[in-house]
Design a protein around this motif. Structure first.
Motif, PDB file in Angstrom:
ATOM      1  N   SER A 140      10.992 -19.586  24.681  1.00  0.00           N
ATOM      2  CA  SER A 140      12.186 -20.174  23.868  1.00  0.00           C
ATOM      3  C   SER A 140      11.691 -21.601  24.055  1.00  0.00           C
ATOM      4  CB  SER A 140      13.538 -19.700  24.541  1.00  0.00           C
ATOM      5  OG  SER A 140      13.855 -18.197  24.501  1.00  0.00           O
ATOM      6  N   GLN A 141      11.443 -22.086  25.054  1.00  0.00           N
ATOM      7  CA  GLN A 141      11.367 -23.589  25.225  1.00  0.00           C
ATOM      8  C   GLN A 141      10.225 -24.059  24.213  1.00  0.00           C
ATOM      9  OE1 GLN A 141       9.942 -23.951  29.412  1.00  0.00           O
ATOM     10  NE2 GLN A 141      12.206 -24.245  30.006  1.00  0.00           N
ATOM     11  N   VAL A 142       8.955 -23.456  24.183  1.00  0.00           N
ATOM     12  CA  VAL A 142       7.966 -23.549  23.022  1.00  0.00           C
ATOM     13  C   VAL A 142       8.388 -23.471  21.779  1.00  0.00           C
ATOM     14  CG1 VAL A 142       5.763 -23.400  22.531  1.00  0.00           C
ATOM     15  CG2 VAL A 142       6.211 -23.309  24.724  1.00  0.00           C
ATOM     16  N   GLY A 143       9.517 -22.483  21.579  1.00  0.00           N
ATOM     17  CA  GLY A 143       9.902 -22.104  20.192  1.00  0.00           C
ATOM     18  C   GLY A 143      10.606 -23.222  19.771  1.00  0.00           C
ATOM     19  N   ALA A 144      11.480 -23.900  20.541  1.00  0.00           N
ATOM     20  CA  ALA A 144      12.325 -24.960  20.109  1.00  0.00           C
ATOM     21  C   ALA A 144      11.430 -26.192  19.712  1.00  0.00           C
ATOM     22  CB  ALA A 144      13.210 -25.476  21.466  1.00  0.00           C
ATOM     23  N   TRP A 145      10.323 -26.295  20.283  1.00  0.00           N
ATOM     24  CA  TRP A 145       9.456 -27.351  19.841  1.00  0.00           C
ATOM     25  C   TRP A 145       8.972 -27.041  18.358  1.00  0.00           C
ATOM     26  CZ3 TRP A 145       8.465 -32.290  21.410  1.00  0.00           C
ATOM     27  CH2 TRP A 145       8.626 -32.678  22.363  1.00  0.00           C
ATOM     28  N   ALA A 146       8.411 -25.820  18.210  1.00  0.00           N
ATOM     29  CA  ALA A 146       7.939 -25.343  17.060  1.00  0.00           C
ATOM     30  C   ALA A 146       8.462 -25.043  15.835  1.00  0.00           C
ATOM     31  CB  ALA A 146       7.120 -23.926  17.289  1.00  0.00           C
ATOM     32  N   SER A 147       9.693 -25.026  15.927  1.00  0.00           N
ATOM     33  CA  SER A 147      10.543 -24.854  14.834  1.00  0.00           C
ATOM     34  C   SER A 147      11.216 -26.152  14.319  1.00  0.00           C
ATOM     35  CB  SER A 147      11.794 -23.657  14.897  1.00  0.00           C
ATOM     36  OG  SER A 147      12.508 -23.604  13.959  1.00  0.00           O
ATOM     37  N   LYS A 148      11.008 -26.511  13.003  1.00  0.00           N
ATOM     38  CA  LYS A 148      11.656 -27.510  12.641  1.00  0.00           C
ATOM     39  C   LYS A 148      12.706 -26.937  11.729  1.00  0.00           C
ATOM     40  CE  LYS A 148       7.623 -30.433  12.116  1.00  0.00           C
ATOM     41  NZ  LYS A 148       6.619 -31.329  11.171  1.00  0.00           N
ATOM     42  N   HIS A 159       4.246 -20.038  13.330  1.00  0.00           N
ATOM     43  CA  HIS A 159       3.407 -19.296  14.286  1.00  0.00           C
ATOM     44  C   HIS A 159       1.999 -20.284  14.594  1.00  0.00           C
ATOM     45  CE1 HIS A 159       5.959 -15.948  14.837  1.00  0.00           C
ATOM     46  NE2 HIS A 159       5.700 -15.680  13.490  1.00  0.00           N
ATOM     47  N   ALA A 160       1.576 -20.725  13.644  1.00  0.00           N
ATOM     48  CA  ALA A 160       0.432 -21.788  13.862  1.00  0.00           C
ATOM     49  C   ALA A 160       0.899 -22.824  14.937  1.00  0.00           C
ATOM     50  CB  ALA A 160      -0.197 -22.174  12.651  1.00  0.00           C
ATOM     51  N   ARG A 161       2.045 -23.354  14.524  1.00  0.00           N
ATOM     52  CA  ARG A 161       2.353 -24.589  15.305  1.00  0.00           C
ATOM     53  C   ARG A 161       2.896 -24.024  16.661  1.00  0.00           C
ATOM     54  NH1 ARG A 161       6.989 -26.123  12.482  1.00  0.00           N
ATOM     55  NH2 ARG A 161       5.439 -27.212  11.014  1.00  0.00           N
ATOM     56  N   LEU A 162       3.381 -22.973  16.838  1.00  0.00           N
ATOM     57  CA  LEU A 162       3.598 -22.384  18.109  1.00  0.00           C
ATOM     58  C   LEU A 162       2.104 -22.360  18.889  1.00  0.00           C
ATOM     59  CD1 LEU A 162       5.716 -21.114  19.943  1.00  0.00           C
ATOM     60  CD2 LEU A 162       5.247 -18.919  19.066  1.00  0.00           C
ATOM     61  N   HIS A 163       1.424 -21.822  18.493  1.00  0.00           N
ATOM     62  CA  HIS A 163       0.047 -21.722  19.225  1.00  0.00           C
ATOM     63  C   HIS A 163      -0.441 -22.895  19.584  1.00  0.00           C
ATOM     64  CE1 HIS A 163      -3.784 -19.609  20.156  1.00  0.00           C
ATOM     65  NE2 HIS A 163      -4.556 -20.599  19.338  1.00  0.00           N
ATOM     66  N   ARG A 164      -0.556 -23.819  18.825  1.00  0.00           N
ATOM     67  CA  ARG A 164      -0.898 -25.256  19.119  1.00  0.00           C
ATOM     68  C   ARG A 164      -0.210 -25.803  20.132  1.00  0.00           C
ATOM     69  NH1 ARG A 164      -0.960 -25.996  13.346  1.00  0.00           N
ATOM     70  NH2 ARG A 164       0.854 -27.436  13.620  1.00  0.00           N
ATOM     71  N   LEU A 165       1.021 -25.578  20.109  1.00  0.00           N
ATOM     72  CA  LEU A 165       1.909 -26.081  21.459  1.00  0.00           C
ATOM     73  C   LEU A 165       1.665 -25.557  22.675  1.00  0.00           C
ATOM     74  CD1 LEU A 165       5.165 -26.820  19.147  1.00  0.00           C
ATOM     75  CD2 LEU A 165       4.092 -28.735  20.405  1.00  0.00           C
ATOM     76  N   GLU A 166       1.547 -23.978  22.554  1.00  0.00           N
ATOM     77  CA  GLU A 166       1.277 -23.202  23.674  1.00  0.00           C
ATOM     78  C   GLU A 166       0.160 -23.689  24.514  1.00  0.00           C
ATOM     79  OE1 GLU A 166       0.978 -19.338  22.028  1.00  0.00           O
ATOM     80  OE2 GLU A 166       3.135 -18.717  22.762  1.00  0.00           O
ATOM     81  N   ASN A 167      -0.809 -24.054  23.981  1.00  0.00           N
ATOM     82  CA  ASN A 167      -1.896 -24.858  24.507  1.00  0.00           C
ATOM     83  C   ASN A 167      -1.828 -26.332  24.806  1.00  0.00           C
ATOM     84  OD1 ASN A 167      -3.600 -22.703  23.852  1.00  0.00           O
ATOM     85  ND2 ASN A 167      -4.072 -23.362  21.905  1.00  0.00           N
ATOM     86  N   LYS A 168      -0.688 -26.978  24.121  1.00  0.00           N
ATOM     87  CA  LYS A 168      -0.523 -28.448  24.644  1.00  0.00           C
ATOM     88  C   LYS A 168       0.305 -28.596  25.728  1.00  0.00           C
ATOM     89  CE  LYS A 168       2.193 -32.534  23.030  1.00  0.00           C
ATOM     90  NZ  LYS A 168       2.758 -33.058  21.845  1.00  0.00           N
ATOM     91  N   PHE A 169       1.373 -27.653  25.996  1.00  0.00           N
ATOM     92  CA  PHE A 169       2.262 -27.413  27.238  1.00  0.00           C
ATOM     93  C   PHE A 169       1.780 -26.387  28.344  1.00  0.00           C
ATOM     94  CE2 PHE A 169       5.565 -28.616  23.716  1.00  0.00           C
ATOM     95  CZ  PHE A 169       5.358 -29.828  23.973  1.00  0.00           C
ATOM     96  N   SER A 170       0.619 -26.680  28.688  1.00  0.00           N
ATOM     97  CA  SER A 170       0.034 -25.777  29.750  1.00  0.00           C
ATOM     98  C   SER A 170       0.801 -25.643  30.752  1.00  0.00           C
ATOM     99  CB  SER A 170      -1.245 -26.438  30.004  1.00  0.00           C
ATOM    100  OG  SER A 170      -1.303 -27.400  30.742  1.00  0.00           O
TER     101      SER A 170
END
Length: 225
Positions: A140-148, A159-170
């Motif tokens: 849910s934390q990463v999802g808040a970043w991913a969704s504009k 989903h593409a943005r979510l994948h990038r952010l999951e890698n960014k926020f390790s």
């Protein structure tokens, strides 16, 4: 529920009657709607029959008075009011920034109860949003970043943005600067219990004008069904 369906029309036919043993009147409610809501919400949760008692309808409006409504999740109750969390750039937040008034409705169908709230709104403190955000699941934390939120997106873009952010926020996911809580500070709260023949019990609290938000005074009155 029965339906009557025609080529250009759909009618909902009469359905079951509400049957509730308890009554509701100004004489048997708490002096404060905050306290009364706390009692009812505890009963809705502990009874175990209400599905998602925290679900509520949130209505906002533009400065021109054009309304919009959606379902959100109630998260906190404090002495000032009702708190929910969202993206501060969403449609709901944009309307609240331009017209800082809102209405909430809780409907607990399984126990034939409803609560309606009208009030002004304010952002909660950043540290309060931070505390709640860090209590959320990582997804849910990463999802808040991913969704504009409320913007038009392409297929699979989120989903593409979510994948990038999951890698960014390790490791720890920080609170987005565009995400946080709103508090609805009530000026009117109505409690409703369904009764047979639509003769429902309704009790309304109206905040006494100029009484302080932290310790408001309330006028309590019964409304006709």
């Amino acid at each position: 529920m029965d339906l009557e369906i025609h080529p250009d029309q759909l009618k909902v036919l009469p359905h079951h009657q509400y049957v509730t043993a308890e009554g509701l009147s100004p004489s048997n409610v708490a002096p404060s709607p905050i306290d009364q809501f706390r009692i009812w919400f505890k009963q809705a949760v502990e009874g175990g029959v209400v599905q998602e008692p925290e679900a509520m309808s949130l209505s906002t409006a533009t400065p021109a008075g054009i309304p919009s409504a959606r379902m959100v999740l109630f998260k906190e109750l404090d002495p000032r009011g009702f708190v929910f969390f969202t993206n501060y750039t969403s449609r709901k937040s944009s309307e609240l920034l331009a017209n800082p008034h809102a209405a909430l409705v809780f409907y607990w169908r399984e126990i034939h109860r409803s609560v309606r709230v009208v009030g002004t709104v304010e952002k909660i403190k950043q540290e309060e949003s931070e505390e709640y955000f860090q209590s959320r699941p990582r997804g849910s934390q990463v999802g808040a970043w991913a969704s504009k939120q409320s913007t038009v997106v392409g297929e699979s873009e989120v989903h593409a943005r979510l994948h990038r952010l999951e890698n960014k926020f390790s490791e720890e996911v920080p609170l987005p600067e565009f995400w946080g809580g709103w508090r609805v500070v009530p000026i009117e709260v109505e409690f409703w219990i369904g009764k047979p023949s639509r003769l429902h019990d309704r009790v309304r609290y109206l905040r006494v004008e100029n009484s302080p938000d932290d310790h408001p005074e309330w006028k309590i009155e019964r409304l006709a069904p």
